[in-house]
Enzyme design. Structure first.
Site, mmCIF file in Angstrom:
data_model
loop_
_atom_site.group_PDB
_atom_site.id
_atom_site.type_symbol
_atom_site.label_atom_id
_atom_site.label_comp_id
_atom_site.label_asym_id
_atom_site.label_seq_id
_atom_site.Cartn_x
_atom_site.Cartn_y
_atom_site.Cartn_z
ATOM 1 N N ARG A 234 4.188 -19.090 3.747
ATOM 2 C CA ARG A 234 3.721 -18.353 2.390
ATOM 3 C C ARG A 234 2.671 -19.052 1.578
ATOM 4 O O ARG A 234 2.909 -20.367 1.390
ATOM 5 C CB ARG A 234 5.263 -18.392 1.714
ATOM 6 N N GLU A 263 -1.623 -13.180 -3.196
ATOM 7 C CA GLU A 263 -2.241 -12.038 -2.366
ATOM 8 C C GLU A 263 -1.942 -10.737 -2.692
ATOM 9 O O GLU A 263 -2.520 -9.751 -2.428
ATOM 10 C CB GLU A 263 -2.053 -12.446 -0.824
ATOM 11 N N HIS A 295 -3.000 -12.212 6.306
ATOM 12 C CA HIS A 295 -1.749 -12.159 6.501
ATOM 13 C C HIS A 295 -1.384 -11.205 7.926
ATOM 14 O O HIS A 295 -0.475 -10.333 7.786
ATOM 15 C CB HIS A 295 -1.078 -11.589 5.244
#
Length: 335
Positions: A234, A263, A295
Site C-alpha cells: 500500500r 492514488e 496498481h
C-alpha cells in the site's frame, strides 16, 4: 440479493457475471464509491467495492440509511473501509483473501529485475537503434541480502523466490514463520537493522495505524547507500516526499512501486488527455531511478477469477444465512 458493483472494470465483469449465473441481481457501474455516489446504492441490499472506493464513516452512514446491509470487497486490503464503524452500524463486511499472493510476489520480482537491470531504458534505447551499454549497469542478486517487511502470504512466497536466487533473506514481522526459518535460513530482525543490512527491501505488509508512513526519512537514511526499495503493498506505508528526497540525493538507489498513497482519483483511469494535478506524483514519476506501475500486481487471469469467485461466495453466504469465512471482525489480516 440486489447488488451494486462500484468501480466495475471491463476486465472483471465477465467473470462476475459467469460465476453469478442468475443468483443475484448485479448492476455494474464504473463510478467510485464516495459521499457523492453513495446515493446510487438506494434500493440495493449489498454493494461490492474495490480498493480505491471510500467506505469511511460518513459514506457508511449514508449507505445504511439507503438500506444497504452488506459490503463485499474485491480486494485483500481493506484500509479504505472503517471496519469498526461498519460493524457498529450493523453492516456485514467481507473481503477477498488469498486471491493473488503468487501474482503479487511475481510482480515484485519483475519490478526488481526491470529496475535493477534497466530493462525499460534498454527497450526504449534499442527502439532508437542505440545498442550501447553505458547506462544499463545493474548488479547480481546472487549473494545479496534481501529484507522482507511482512512474511504473510505474499512475503512467504518472496522468501522462497529470493532464496532460490541465492540471496540471504532477512525479515521483520510481529509473528515469526518457523518453517521459513528452518527451511530457507530466514533471519528475523528489527526493522531498522533490516534496513541497515539489506541491498533490496520489499514491503509486503498491510496498511494500518502502525505501518502508515513507517518508511520515512530516518529509516531511509539507515538503509545501505544504493539500496532498492520495492512496494507492492500500500502506498501509505511509504512517505512519498521523503522517498523522493533520498532518491534525488542518490542515497536510495531505486524505488519500484505498484502503489501510491494518493492514488484515489488517479489510478484505474486514463488521464493521458487531461494529465494529472498531483505535483508529488509527477515528481516521483519523473525520477530516472523510479519504476511505477498502476496498481496492477494483482491483475492476472487466475487472480481475477478467484476475486470474482470469492465475491459471489460472500454474497451467497449472506443470501443463504450461512457463516461467511471471509467476514471481517476487528482482527488484523496479514498480507
Amino acid at each position: 440479493m440486489k447488488v451494486l458493483v462500484y468501480s466495475a472494470k471491463d476486465f472483471e465483469i465477465k467473470n462476475l457475471e459467469k460465476l453469478n449465473g442468475n443468483k443475484h441481481k448485479l448492476k455494474f457501474v464504473p463510478d467510485v464509491l464516495n459521499s457523492t455516489t453513495a446515493v446510487m446504492a438506494a434500493g440495493y441490499d449489498a454493494i461490492s467495492i474495490f480498493s480505491n472506493d471510500d467506505a469511511s464513516l460518513v459514506v457508511l452512514e449514508m449507505l445504511w440509511d439507503l438500506g444497504v446491509k452488506y459490503i463485499t470487497l474485491r480486494s485483500t486490503g481493506y484500509n479504505n473501509v472503517s471496519v469498526k464503524s461498519a460493524k457498529r452500524i450493523g453492516f456485514k463486511v467481507a473481503y477477498a483473501p488469498e486471491y493473488s499472493p503468487n501474482a503479487i510476489a511475481e510482480h515484485t520480482i519483475g519490478m526488481l529485475l526491470a529496475l535493477n537491470r534497466k530493462l525499460v531504458q534498454a527497450d526504449a534505447q534499442v527502439k532508437r537503434y542505440n545498442f550501447t551499454l553505458d547506462n544499463l549497469m545493474g548488479f547480481d542478486l546472487n549473494g545479496k541480502t534481501v529484507g522482507i517487511f511482512g512474511t504473510g502470504r505474499i512475503g512467504s512466497i518472496l522468501v522462497k523466490i529470493f532464496h532460490a536466487f541465492g540471496c540471504k533473506v532477512v525479515a521483520t514481522d510481529l509473528k515469526r514463520n518457523h518453517y521459513l526459518e528452518s527451511h530457507y535460513d530466514l533471519e528475523y530482525l528489527p526493522l531498522e537493522e533490516l534496513c541497515r543490512r539489506s541491498d533490496v527491501i520489499s514491503i509486503n505488509a498491510p496498511l494500518n495505524y502502525e505501518t502508515h508512513h513507517i518508511f520515512y526519512e530516518p529509516l531511509f537514511m539507515a538503509m545501505k547507500e544504493g539500496a532498492i526499495l520495492i512496494n507492492t503493498a500500500r502506498g501509505g506505508i511509504v512517505k512519498t516526499e521523503d522517498v523522493i528526497d533520498v532518491l534525488k540525493s542518490g542515497h536510495l538507489g531505486g524505488y519500484a512501486t505498484d502503489v501510491y498513497e494518493h492514488e484515489r482519483g488517479v489510478f484505474f483511469k486514463d488521464n493521458s488527455k487531461n494529465g494529472i494535478n498531483d505535483e508529488v506524483l509527477k515528481e516521483l514519476i519523473a525520477l530516472p531511478n523510479v519504476l511505477l506501475t498502476p496498481h496492477q500486481a494483482f491483475a492476472t487471469k487466475e487472480a481475477l477469477f478467484r476475486i470474482a469467485e470469492t465475491t459471489i461466495y460472500n454474497l451467497d453466504c449472506w443470501e443463504e444465512g450461512k457463516t461467511c469465512k471471509n467476514e471481517l471482525g476487528f482482527e488484523a489480516v496479514t498480507l
